[in-house]
Every structure is written in structure tokens, then in C-alpha cells.
Design an enzyme around this catalytic site. Structure first.
Site, PDB file in Angstrom:
ATOM      1  N   SER A 149       3.324   0.107  -0.194  1.00  0.00           N
ATOM      2  CA  SER A 149       4.085   1.219   0.364  1.00  0.00           C
ATOM      3  C   SER A 149       5.312   0.722   1.107  1.00  0.00           C
ATOM      4  CB  SER A 149       3.205   2.032   1.313  1.00  0.00           C
ATOM      5  OG  SER A 149       3.961   2.952   2.068  1.00  0.00           O
ATOM      6  N   TYR A 162      -3.856   3.822   6.373  1.00  0.00           N
ATOM      7  CA  TYR A 162      -3.197   3.667   5.071  1.00  0.00           C
ATOM      8  C   TYR A 162      -2.182   2.530   5.143  1.00  0.00           C
ATOM      9  CZ  TYR A 162      -0.441   4.731   0.919  1.00  0.00           C
ATOM     10  OH  TYR A 162       0.224   4.644  -0.282  1.00  0.00           O
TER      11      TYR A 162
END
Length: 285
Positions: A149, A162
Site C-alpha cells: 500500500s 492494515y
């Protein structure tokens, strides 16, 4: 293991590359799978539920193999990779994409939620890497794309776990890249921007909200806004080009808007380091 159905495209060439894509049934994984098949290459598509890939299996019976897989199960991962390598005789490009989202504040998350999340987003990706590297090393080539990410450079309230899983995968992947480049294996950490993948809906586990965080939660929801991001299919051409580069980068931010945001975050962090440089230098080492 070949699927059956009516043919709507030409058969792949004998020398077509074979891709192994995890999390292939939706979002980015589905988009990558579609793009690879349209490019005339082969795919072993792995996911917990492969039924959503039935239409692609019917359209590409000679180029797509569907493989049920829960990446959190290490033994199952190794067995699946053996099947994937046998399906078309080799593995050329591995896209380590399976993942989900744990949404909630750090204090709110239960032990089981944290462990389950990291079992998929971090450990699952590690198991896939461990399972595919021997095959790539034996053939003296291969690409491993580690999907992480653009937010791994710093934590963000409500999505801290996350970011933590993806940041840890970033670090391990850079180490892996150094370890396996001697075998002709190229590893790239692909730091994805925000795409309309369904991550915040179908792919989300939410914590039980603590009222103490209601105000912050509302601010975060306002910051996220209603824009789900671009169609994940718009990211696929860059992935195809990346997989074909003779000397790919070890890190790639995918998304123009995300590229700009990461640059801003890096500049802000560098400025903070400089602001407190005198304190840093009080200690030796």
C-alpha cells in the site's frame, strides 16, 4: 485442472508466460487476471472462493486455472503452489495480492482480529513467497510482485493494522529481493494507491466501536469521503508493463495521485527529522 466452457478468444501461444495471482476473484486480483488473459497469457487464479471467476474460466478454458486457496494456511499454500506450477509447467510472474482490511482503532481490536488479519495480509504473503521461490530459483528466472500500500510510510488512525501488515511486508520483501536476485528472481514491492476494490465493504472486518473515539471516527470518515477511487482495471496496464521490464524497480508507487501524496508524506517526515536533529545528535550511535 483445466476448466471447461465456450471459447471466446484465441489459445495462448506455447511460450506465453504463466502468472500465479492470489486474491484473484475480486478487486485488483480480478482486474489483473482479466488483463493477463486478454494479453494472451496464462493464469492460475487463487482465491478462497473461485466461483466469481466462472465467467473467465468459460471464456479462457485453455489459459485459466482456478485454485481454491486460503493463504493463511501455510500447508495449503505450498500444496497450491505445487499445483500451480504443474498446471502449465512453470511459474513466471507471481502476484502476491490476497488481503483484507481490519477497520478500527488500535485499542478496539481484539487479539483474534489482529491475528486473523496478519495471518492473511502478512503471513499469507510470506507463505506464498516461501512456496514460489524454490520454483523460480530452479528455473533461474521469475517475477514476484508484492502488493502492499502507498500508506506504508506511516500509520493512519482506524486502519493502523492494515498499514502495519503492509509495512512489515514491505520490509520483508526488500530483504527477499536482496536474497533472491542472485538466482535471477526479480522482486518488486508494488505500493498500491486507492482503487474501488471493495476493500472497505466485502474485504473488511470491523472492530466494535468505542464511543471514546466517535469524534475521531467521524473526522476520519469525512476525510475518506465518498470517492471509492478509480476502477482497479486502470491499474492493470502498469502491472503488465512492470512484469515485462528487464530490470524492474524494487519499489513502485502505483497511482498518480498516490505518488503525489507519498512525496508529500516523505517531505513532511524529512522536515520533522531536521527539526529535531539536535535532539537526535545528543545520543551517540
Amino acid at each position: 485442472m483445466a476448466t471447461t466452457g465456450s471459447v471466446h478468444e484465441a489459445r495462448p501461444a506455447p511460450d506465453a508466460r504463466c502468472w500465479f495471482i492470489t486474491g484473484a476473484s475480486r478487486g485488483l486480483g480480478r482486474a489483473f487476471t482479466e488483463a493477463v488473459l486478454e494479453a494472451g497469457e496464462r493464469v492460475v487464479a487463487a482465491a478462497r472462493d473461485v466461483e466469481p471467476l466462472a465467467d473467465l474460466a468459460a471464456q479462457h478454458p485453455d489459459a485459466l486455472v482456478r485454485l481454491p486457496l486460503d493463504v493463511s494456511d501455510r500447508r495449503a499454500v505450498f500444496e497450491a503452489v505445487e499445483k500451480a506450477a504443474a498446471a502449465f509447467g512453470r511459474l513466471d510472474v507471481v502476484v502476491n495480492n490476497a488481503g483484507g482490511l481490519l477497520y478500527g482503532m488500535v485499542e478496539e481490536a481484539t487479539e483474534q482480529q489482529v491475528r486473523d488479519h496478519l495471518d492473511v495480509n502478512f503471513f499469507g504473503a510470506v507463505w506464498v513467497a516461501q512456496a514460489v521461490v524454490p520454483h523460480l530459483r530452479a528455473q533461474g528466472s521469475g517475477r514476484l510482485l508484492q502488493i502492499t500500500s502507498m500508506g506504508t510510510g506511516g500509520g493512519m488512525a482506524s486502519v493502523g493494522f492494515y498499514g502495519a501488515g503492509k509495512a512489515t511486508l514491505d520490509s520483508v520483501s526488500e530483504a527477499l529481493a536482496m536474497e533472491v536476485e542472485q538466482f535471477g528472481i526479480k522482486v518488486t514491492v508494488v505500493q498500491m494507491g486507492g482503487y474501488a476494490t471493495g476493500l472497505f465493504t466485502a474485504g473488511t472486518t470491523a472492530t466494535a466501536p468505542d464511543p471514546a473515539y466517535d469524534e475521531l471516527r467521524a473526522r476520519m470518515a469525512e476525510m475518506w469521503g465518498d470517492d471509492a477511487g478509480p476502477d482497479p482495471r486502470t491499474a492493470a496496464p502498469a502491472i503488465l508493463e512492470l512484469a515485462g521490464l528487464p530490470e524492474p524497480p524494487r519499489r513502485l508507487i502505483l497511482g498518480g495521485r498516490s505518488f503525489d501524496l507519498v512525496q508529500e508524506m516523505d517531505r513532511a517526515r524529512a522536515e520533522q527529522y531536521r527539526e529535531w536533529e539536535s535532539l537526535s545528535r545528543l545520543a551517540p550511535g
